[in-house]
Design a protein around this motif. Structure first.
Motif, PDB file in Angstrom:
ATOM      1  N   THR A 191       7.759  -7.148 -23.512  1.00 58.82           N
ATOM      2  CA  THR A 191       6.980  -7.068 -22.269  1.00 58.82           C
ATOM      3  C   THR A 191       7.857  -7.422 -21.077  1.00 58.82           C
ATOM      4  O   THR A 191       8.498  -8.475 -21.047  1.00 58.82           O
ATOM      5  CB  THR A 191       5.771  -8.012 -22.317  1.00 58.82           C
ATOM      6  N   VAL A 192       7.880  -6.530 -20.097  1.00 60.97           N
ATOM      7  CA  VAL A 192       8.685  -6.726 -18.894  1.00 60.97           C
ATOM      8  C   VAL A 192       7.787  -6.507 -17.678  1.00 60.97           C
ATOM      9  O   VAL A 192       7.070  -5.504 -17.593  1.00 60.97           O
ATOM     10  CB  VAL A 192       9.877  -5.746 -18.841  1.00 60.97           C
ATOM     11  N   GLN A 193       7.815  -7.451 -16.738  1.00 59.58           N
ATOM     12  CA  GLN A 193       7.008  -7.362 -15.525  1.00 59.58           C
ATOM     13  C   GLN A 193       7.855  -7.758 -14.314  1.00 59.58           C
ATOM     14  O   GLN A 193       8.702  -8.651 -14.403  1.00 59.58           O
ATOM     15  CB  GLN A 193       5.783  -8.266 -15.611  1.00 59.58           C
ATOM     16  N   THR A 194       7.600  -7.117 -13.189  1.00 60.74           N
ATOM     17  CA  THR A 194       8.381  -7.355 -11.980  1.00 60.74           C
ATOM     18  C   THR A 194       7.469  -7.732 -10.813  1.00 60.74           C
ATOM     19  O   THR A 194       6.380  -7.163 -10.650  1.00 60.74           O
ATOM     20  CB  THR A 194       9.197  -6.105 -11.595  1.00 60.74           C
ATOM     21  N   GLY A 195       7.928  -8.705 -10.032  1.00 63.92           N
ATOM     22  CA  GLY A 195       7.261  -9.054  -8.781  1.00 63.92           C
ATOM     23  C   GLY A 195       8.202  -8.790  -7.622  1.00 63.92           C
ATOM     24  O   GLY A 195       9.399  -9.086  -7.708  1.00 63.92           O
ATOM     25  N   ARG A 196       7.666  -8.217  -6.541  1.00 64.53           N
ATOM     26  CA  ARG A 196       8.496  -7.883  -5.377  1.00 64.53           C
ATOM     27  C   ARG A 196       7.838  -8.358  -4.098  1.00 64.53           C
ATOM     28  O   ARG A 196       6.621  -8.409  -3.995  1.00 64.53           O
ATOM     29  CB  ARG A 196       8.714  -6.363  -5.279  1.00 64.53           C
ATOM     30  N   MET A 208      14.396  -8.221   4.729  1.00 66.92           N
ATOM     31  CA  MET A 208      14.783  -8.868   3.472  1.00 66.92           C
ATOM     32  C   MET A 208      13.883  -8.376   2.359  1.00 66.92           C
ATOM     33  O   MET A 208      12.690  -8.121   2.571  1.00 66.92           O
ATOM     34  CB  MET A 208      14.702 -10.396   3.569  1.00 66.92           C
ATOM     35  N   ARG A 209      14.487  -8.233   1.165  1.00 72.26           N
ATOM     36  CA  ARG A 209      13.753  -7.801  -0.024  1.00 72.26           C
ATOM     37  C   ARG A 209      14.065  -8.734  -1.181  1.00 72.26           C
ATOM     38  O   ARG A 209      15.221  -9.122  -1.385  1.00 72.26           O
ATOM     39  CB  ARG A 209      14.144  -6.365  -0.409  1.00 72.26           C
ATOM     40  N   PHE A 210      13.021  -9.085  -1.924  1.00 72.19           N
ATOM     41  CA  PHE A 210      13.172  -9.983  -3.074  1.00 72.19           C
ATOM     42  C   PHE A 210      12.530  -9.338  -4.300  1.00 72.19           C
ATOM     43  O   PHE A 210      11.471  -8.715  -4.191  1.00 72.19           O
ATOM     44  CB  PHE A 210      12.467 -11.324  -2.811  1.00 72.19           C
ATOM     45  N   ALA A 211      13.152  -9.517  -5.454  1.00 70.24           N
ATOM     46  CA  ALA A 211      12.567  -9.013  -6.693  1.00 70.24           C
ATOM     47  C   ALA A 211      12.934  -9.935  -7.840  1.00 70.24           C
ATOM     48  O   ALA A 211      14.063 -10.431  -7.934  1.00 70.24           O
ATOM     49  CB  ALA A 211      13.037  -7.593  -6.994  1.00 70.24           C
ATOM     50  N   ALA A 212      11.963 -10.172  -8.710  1.00 65.02           N
ATOM     51  CA  ALA A 212      12.179 -10.967  -9.926  1.00 65.02           C
ATOM     52  C   ALA A 212      11.555 -10.224 -11.087  1.00 65.02           C
ATOM     53  O   ALA A 212      10.400  -9.799 -11.008  1.00 65.02           O
ATOM     54  CB  ALA A 212      11.563 -12.358  -9.782  1.00 65.02           C
ATOM     55  N   THR A 213      12.310 -10.054 -12.147  1.00 63.83           N
ATOM     56  CA  THR A 213      11.807  -9.393 -13.350  1.00 63.83           C
ATOM     57  C   THR A 213      11.763 -10.404 -14.485  1.00 63.83           C
ATOM     58  O   THR A 213      12.772 -11.048 -14.796  1.00 63.83           O
ATOM     59  CB  THR A 213      12.698  -8.203 -13.742  1.00 63.83           C
ATOM     60  N   GLN A 232       6.779 -17.114  -0.072  1.00 67.12           N
ATOM     61  CA  GLN A 232       6.725 -15.694  -0.368  1.00 67.12           C
ATOM     62  C   GLN A 232       7.655 -15.341  -1.525  1.00 67.12           C
ATOM     63  O   GLN A 232       7.304 -14.554  -2.419  1.00 67.12           O
ATOM     64  CB  GLN A 232       7.124 -14.895   0.886  1.00 67.12           C
ATOM     65  N   VAL A 233       8.851 -15.917  -1.527  1.00 63.59           N
ATOM     66  CA  VAL A 233       9.808 -15.665  -2.607  1.00 63.59           C
ATOM     67  C   VAL A 233       9.257 -16.186  -3.930  1.00 63.59           C
ATOM     68  O   VAL A 233       9.310 -15.509  -4.970  1.00 63.59           O
ATOM     69  CB  VAL A 233      11.159 -16.320  -2.277  1.00 63.59           C
ATOM     70  N   THR A 234       8.723 -17.396  -3.899  1.00 60.40           N
ATOM     71  CA  THR A 234       8.135 -17.974  -5.116  1.00 60.40           C
ATOM     72  C   THR A 234       6.999 -17.113  -5.636  1.00 60.40           C
ATOM     73  O   THR A 234       6.836 -16.939  -6.855  1.00 60.40           O
ATOM     74  CB  THR A 234       7.626 -19.396  -4.820  1.00 60.40           C
ATOM     75  N   SER A 235       6.225 -16.555  -4.730  1.00 56.81           N
ATOM     76  CA  SER A 235       5.099 -15.723  -5.131  1.00 56.81           C
ATOM     77  C   SER A 235       5.546 -14.514  -5.944  1.00 56.81           C
ATOM     78  O   SER A 235       4.878 -14.129  -6.914  1.00 56.81           O
ATOM     79  CB  SER A 235       4.332 -15.265  -3.891  1.00 56.81           C
ATOM     80  N   SER A 236       6.669 -13.903  -5.574  1.00 59.31           N
ATOM     81  CA  SER A 236       7.134 -12.738  -6.330  1.00 59.31           C
ATOM     82  C   SER A 236       7.507 -13.127  -7.755  1.00 59.31           C
ATOM     83  O   SER A 236       7.194 -12.404  -8.717  1.00 59.31           O
ATOM     84  CB  SER A 236       8.315 -12.085  -5.622  1.00 59.31           C
ATOM     85  N   ALA A 237       8.166 -14.276  -7.913  1.00 60.92           N
ATOM     86  CA  ALA A 237       8.507 -14.738  -9.264  1.00 60.92           C
ATOM     87  C   ALA A 237       7.257 -15.133 -10.041  1.00 60.92           C
ATOM     88  O   ALA A 237       7.134 -14.849 -11.243  1.00 60.92           O
ATOM     89  CB  ALA A 237       9.477 -15.919  -9.179  1.00 60.92           C
ATOM     90  N   GLN A 238       6.317 -15.791  -9.366  1.00 59.52           N
ATOM     91  CA  GLN A 238       5.073 -16.208 -10.022  1.00 59.52           C
ATOM     92  C   GLN A 238       4.316 -15.010 -10.578  1.00 59.52           C
ATOM     93  O   GLN A 238       3.812 -15.044 -11.704  1.00 59.52           O
ATOM     94  CB  GLN A 238       4.207 -16.963  -9.022  1.00 59.52           C
ATOM     95  N   ARG A 239       4.220 -13.938  -9.790  1.00 53.69           N
ATOM     96  CA  ARG A 239       3.480 -12.764 -10.243  1.00 53.69           C
ATOM     97  C   ARG A 239       4.141 -12.120 -11.454  1.00 53.69           C
ATOM     98  O   ARG A 239       3.461 -11.642 -12.360  1.00 53.69           O
ATOM     99  CB  ARG A 239       3.353 -11.747  -9.102  1.00 53.69           C
ATOM    100  N   ALA A 240       5.476 -12.096 -11.449  1.00 54.07           N
ATOM    101  CA  ALA A 240       6.180 -11.501 -12.584  1.00 54.07           C
ATOM    102  C   ALA A 240       5.910 -12.280 -13.868  1.00 54.07           C
ATOM    103  O   ALA A 240       5.630 -11.696 -14.924  1.00 54.07           O
ATOM    104  CB  ALA A 240       7.677 -11.451 -12.299  1.00 54.07           C
TER     105      ALA A 240
END
Length: 465
Positions: free
Chosen positions: A187-192, A176-181, A210-218
């Motif tokens: 300013t544009v930032q992405t977490g994966r 599984m792969r998750f990405a949030a931009t 883990q999914v929340t973490s990708s959005a949080q980092r973005a």
């Protein structure tokens, strides 16, 4: 799965017996696969499919020349064998050099520890993706785009050769792969985040954190200052260590890269020192439970564990039977193909740096100004040069982790970077998220791992000032 392969297996010995005298080597690999692919982008379903495929490949070698044919109609197997033989005889004009192996007859299945994804309905898999997609979309109003990808595959392979090998093996793979931009003005930032398993469907459930973490980092990265480009002492976490050893060093250890490139072969001379005395690097499919694990490679060579670097010195490389034969070394069981459409080539399996003896907290000692980088966002390699982008990073000041920064890229020459390793942490993490690409075969399941590393003189954030 159907009995198509079982029925076809009964024909293999007769066909190989009929044609083996025309070439130096002949192999037939039959494959049956079924899988699921789901891609949600935003609130739209871009892919939702289940599929089954049956096919095979023929490889023939004559006087060092190879012929290859693939097919998805088992009734054409004899014709494909003749095509591969004709191609091999057309191009062969040297000597066939294949490292010898023992003929093996065996049937093996990589064991699952939980639920087989084939027992989970497509609706349930889509519901899981919807759940994760909703977490990403609802996390913050600044999340502009999201994607969730699910994939599983079950493969059953039968390999028969003119040398008497007859092997059947099967496995299940999940990813599984998750990405949030996130966007704030310009300013544009992405977490994966990516995860994979060859053990159980349950390994893809309960990933909310883990999914929340990708959005949080973005979102967090939108307001972080960009790192000041310079040369720093850097501490990287085990995930980046695993990425580094796979991408920057592992591909250079694949022997087809070396014997086709005399300059690289000279650089990768066995016995040459590349790193500190405590540095140990391995690759192998023999350790069980990882995404690059199997019992036999696609030439019927048993899985091994190969030490590539011992105490900082290059002591091994990864082989197919042909590269081992041409370099007069032992085969390592690293000939792999993505599917029956492609011939086996030298590929990594599970690649790792062994843990060291430095407590992780001590890796930061004495660094007046440096960078601590964790996770990965992207990267590329070009020969011995690499550039990786960290998923998150902090400055190190006076031996302690300080303010977070963004846009951290790590660049350098792999050989210089290996020699610049100052300390190896006593932690370790296996990253099962890898999908490796080489020779047009992308997405081959691999594992990689390592400890935290402290490395001096790393170019961070672009060109050094």
């Amino acid at each position: 799965m159907s009995t198509a392969l079982t029925d076809a297996q009964n024909l293999l010995s007769d066909l190989i017996g009929r044609y083996r005298s025309q070439v130096d080597y002949l192999s037939v690999r039959l494959e049956e696969a079924e899988g699921t692919d789901i891609l949600l982008r935003g609130d739209k379903v871009e892919t939702l499919s289940e599929g089954i495929s049956v096919g095979g490949q023929v490889r023939a070698c004559f006087k060092g020349g190879w012929g290859f044919a693939s097919f998805n109609q088992l009734s054409t197997l004899a014709e494909r064998i003749e095509e591969a033989i004709a191609a091999a005889r057309l191009v062969g004009d040297e000597e066939t050099l294949l490292a010898p192996i023992e003929a093996i007859q065996d049937t093996r299945q990589l064991p699952l520890t939980g639920t087989d994804p084939r027992h989970i309905s497509l609706a349930q898999k889509k519901a899981l993706c919807n759940h994760y997609a909703e977490i990403l979309r609802s996390f913050d109003s600044r999340i502009a785009t999201t994607s969730v990808r699910y994939g599983d595959s079950a493969q059953r392979v039968i390999l028969a050769t003119s040398e008497g090998t007859l092997i059947e093996q099967s496995w299940v793979d999940l990813e599984m792969r998750f990405a949030a931009t996130a966007r704030n003005g310009e300013t544009v930032q992405t977490g994966r985040e990516t995860t994979g398993s060859r053990k159980a469907y349950e390994d893809l459930e309960n990933l909310d954190e883990q999914v929340t973490s990708s959005a949080q980092r973005a979102v967090d990265a939108l307001v972080l200052p960009a790192v000041k480009g310079n040369t720093y002492t850097v501490v990287i976490d085990p995930i980046l260590s695993g990425l580094f050893v796979h991408e920057a060093f592992g591909h250079l250890s694949e022997a087809d890269m070396a014997y086709e490139n005399p300059d690289l072969l000279e650089v990768m001379t066995l016995g040459r020192r590349f790193g500190p005395a405590g540095l140990q690097i391995f690759d192998g499919a023999a350790p069980g439970g990882h995404r690059g694990s199997y019992f036999y490679d696609d030439e019927g060579v048993p899985a091994t564990t190969t030490q590539l670097i011992e105490d900082g010195v290059l002591v091994g490389r990864l082989h197919s039977r042909e590269t081992a034969g041409k370099l007069d070394e032992a085969p390592t069981g690293n000939a792999r193909c993505l599917s029956y459409h492609y011939p086996p080539i030298v590929r990594m399996t599970n690649t790792w740096i062994e843990r060291g003896d430095t407590p992780v907290a001590n890796l930061f000692n004495g660094i007046q100004e440096g960078v601590y980088a964790r996770n990965w966002l992207g990267g590329m390699t070009n020969g011995e040069m690499f550039t990786f982008t960290a998923g998150e990073a902090w400055m190190i000041r006076n031996g302690a982790i300080a303010e977070p920064v963004r846009d951290v890229t790590l660049s350098g020459n792999v050989f210089s970077t290996l020699s610049d390793i100052e300390a190896i942490g006593d932690d370790f993490y296996w990253d099962e998220s890898g999908g490796c690409g080489k020779g047009g075969q992308s997405g081959l399941a691999v594992g990689c791992g390592g400890p935290s590393l402290r490395i001096r003189d790393v170019v961070v954030g672009g060109e050094a000032e």
